[in-house]
Write a protein that holds these residues in place. Sequence first.
Motif, PDB file in Angstrom:
ATOM      1  N   UNK A  17       0.787  -1.233   0.000  1.00 50.43           N
ATOM      2  CA  UNK A  17       0.000   0.000   0.000  1.00 50.43           C
ATOM      3  C   UNK A  17       0.821   1.287   0.000  1.00 50.43           C
ATOM      4  N   UNK A  18       2.041   1.217   0.524  1.00 46.70           N
ATOM      5  CA  UNK A  18       2.780   2.455   0.741  1.00 46.70           C
ATOM      6  C   UNK A  18       3.648   2.932  -0.405  1.00 46.70           C
ATOM      7  N   UNK A  19       3.988   2.043  -1.325  1.00 45.78           N
ATOM      8  CA  UNK A  19       4.847   2.436  -2.435  1.00 45.78           C
ATOM      9  C   UNK A  19       6.237   2.851  -2.005  1.00 45.78           C
ATOM     10  N   UNK A  20       6.731   2.267  -0.915  1.00 42.14           N
ATOM     11  CA  UNK A  20       8.034   2.633  -0.354  1.00 42.14           C
ATOM     12  C   UNK A  20       9.131   1.721  -0.923  1.00 42.14           C
ATOM     13  N   UNK A  21      10.051   2.262  -1.747  1.00 41.20           N
ATOM     14  CA  UNK A  21      11.087   1.434  -2.365  1.00 41.20           C
ATOM     15  C   UNK A  21      12.001   0.715  -1.365  1.00 41.20           C
ATOM     16  N   UNK A  22      12.362   1.359  -0.267  1.00 42.25           N
ATOM     17  CA  UNK A  22      13.249   0.712   0.707  1.00 42.25           C
ATOM     18  C   UNK A  22      12.565  -0.484   1.355  1.00 42.25           C
ATOM     19  N   UNK A  23      11.294  -0.334   1.713  1.00 39.10           N
ATOM     20  CA  UNK A  23      10.571  -1.438   2.337  1.00 39.10           C
ATOM     21  C   UNK A  23      10.500  -2.638   1.386  1.00 39.10           C
ATOM     22  N   UNK A  24      10.187  -2.395   0.128  1.00 35.96           N
ATOM     23  CA  UNK A  24      10.129  -3.479  -0.858  1.00 35.96           C
ATOM     24  C   UNK A  24      11.503  -4.103  -1.074  1.00 35.96           C
ATOM     25  N   UNK A  25      12.558  -3.277  -1.089  1.00 38.35           N
ATOM     26  CA  UNK A  25      13.921  -3.777  -1.299  1.00 38.35           C
ATOM     27  C   UNK A  25      14.368  -4.670  -0.141  1.00 38.35           C
ATOM     28  N   UNK A  26      14.110  -4.243   1.089  1.00 38.05           N
ATOM     29  CA  UNK A  26      14.475  -5.048   2.264  1.00 38.05           C
ATOM     30  C   UNK A  26      13.722  -6.371   2.240  1.00 38.05           C
ATOM     31  N   UNK A  27      12.455  -6.331   1.918  1.00 33.44           N
ATOM     32  CA  UNK A  27      11.662  -7.560   1.865  1.00 33.44           C
ATOM     33  C   UNK A  27      12.149  -8.487   0.755  1.00 33.44           C
ATOM     34  N   UNK A  28      12.583  -7.938  -0.361  1.00 33.96           N
ATOM     35  CA  UNK A  28      13.117  -8.762  -1.454  1.00 33.96           C
ATOM     36  C   UNK A  28      14.407  -9.461  -1.026  1.00 33.96           C
ATOM     37  N   UNK A  29      15.286  -8.735  -0.350  1.00 32.97           N
ATOM     38  CA  UNK A  29      16.534  -9.345   0.118  1.00 32.97           C
ATOM     39  C   UNK A  29      16.251 -10.413   1.169  1.00 32.97           C
ATOM     40  N   UNK A  30      15.359 -10.118   2.095  1.00 29.05           N
ATOM     41  CA  UNK A  30      15.003 -11.125   3.108  1.00 29.05           C
ATOM     42  C   UNK A  30      14.406 -12.370   2.460  1.00 29.05           C
ATOM     43  N   UNK A  31      13.574 -12.180   1.449  1.00 27.07           N
ATOM     44  CA  UNK A  31      13.000 -13.312   0.726  1.00 27.07           C
ATOM     45  C   UNK A  31      14.107 -14.171   0.119  1.00 27.07           C
ATOM     46  N   UNK A  32      15.090 -13.535  -0.467  1.00 29.56           N
ATOM     47  CA  UNK A  32      16.206 -14.261  -1.069  1.00 29.56           C
ATOM     48  C   UNK A  32      17.000 -15.028  -0.019  1.00 29.56           C
ATOM     49  N   UNK A  33      17.238 -14.404   1.114  1.00 32.30           N
ATOM     50  CA  UNK A  33      18.090 -15.007   2.142  1.00 32.30           C
ATOM     51  C   UNK A  33      17.370 -16.053   2.979  1.00 32.30           C
ATOM     52  N   UNK A  34      16.127 -15.836   3.289  1.00 29.94           N
ATOM     53  CA  UNK A  34      15.435 -16.657   4.269  1.00 29.94           C
ATOM     54  C   UNK A  34      14.860 -17.945   3.708  1.00 29.94           C
ATOM     55  N   UNK A  35      15.075 -18.205   2.459  1.00 32.23           N
ATOM     56  CA  UNK A  35      14.662 -19.484   1.887  1.00 32.23           C
ATOM     57  C   UNK A  35      15.859 -20.415   1.726  1.00 32.23           C
ATOM     58  N   UNK A  36      16.938 -20.107   2.401  1.00 34.19           N
ATOM     59  CA  UNK A  36      18.167 -20.879   2.255  1.00 34.19           C
ATOM     60  C   UNK A  36      18.824 -21.082   3.610  1.00 34.19           C
ATOM     61  N   UNK A  37      19.580 -22.139   3.675  1.00 36.70           N
ATOM     62  CA  UNK A  37      20.466 -22.356   4.804  1.00 36.70           C
ATOM     63  C   UNK A  37      21.838 -22.623   4.204  1.00 36.70           C
ATOM     64  N   UNK A  38      22.732 -21.677   4.375  1.00 39.05           N
ATOM     65  CA  UNK A  38      24.044 -21.797   3.749  1.00 39.05           C
ATOM     66  C   UNK A  38      24.976 -22.630   4.618  1.00 39.05           C
ATOM     67  N   UNK A  39      25.136 -23.866   4.243  1.00 40.94           N
ATOM     68  CA  UNK A  39      26.037 -24.755   4.982  1.00 40.94           C
ATOM     69  C   UNK A  39      27.402 -24.846   4.317  1.00 40.94           C
ATOM     70  N   UNK A  40      27.579 -24.142   3.211  1.00 39.40           N
ATOM     71  CA  UNK A  40      28.839 -24.216   2.479  1.00 39.40           C
ATOM     72  C   UNK A  40      30.008 -23.723   3.334  1.00 39.40           C
ATOM     73  N   UNK A  41      29.782 -22.718   4.179  1.00 41.58           N
ATOM     74  CA  UNK A  41      30.879 -22.216   5.009  1.00 41.58           C
ATOM     75  C   UNK A  41      31.338 -23.276   6.006  1.00 41.58           C
ATOM     76  N   UNK A  42      30.382 -23.963   6.588  1.00 42.40           N
ATOM     77  CA  UNK A  42      30.735 -25.023   7.539  1.00 42.40           C
ATOM     78  C   UNK A  42      31.417 -26.186   6.824  1.00 42.40           C
TER      79      UNK A  42
END
Length: 121
Positions: A17-42
């Motif tokens: 509803x707000x048309x706020x680019x930062x809010x959409x950008x943060x949510x897009x990055x979280x979407x990308x990150x939170x669907x993964x578990x990076x075990x490659x470092x371990x």
Amino acid sequence: MALKRMVLQIGMGTDIRGGEPTKAAVRALRDALWHNSLTVTHALGVDVDSMRVKVTIGVPHPEQVDHAAVLAALPHGTGTLEVVAGGLEIPTEDGRGVTLLAQAAAEVFLDLPEAVAGGRP
């Protein structure tokens, strides 16, 4: 040592509803990150905070994005951010607002010995 891309994560975020680019950008990055578990470092025996993350966000009005707010969404490592024109801006039915969509790409790099990174000693 050689910097090697290990992971590419992609996501989408909205501000309905707000048309706020930062809010959409943060949510897009979280979407990308939170669907993964990076075990490659371990698996490679490296510290998770040694990751270097290159974030690219496509969003309408890229000049309005708060870079620090987007990079604050990274739970580990250090990040860089490039914001480019992209995404979607959809007017609401009454024409008084917009729904804004952003896309994110997060490339995770690790500094690896040449032998592990695929180079020749």
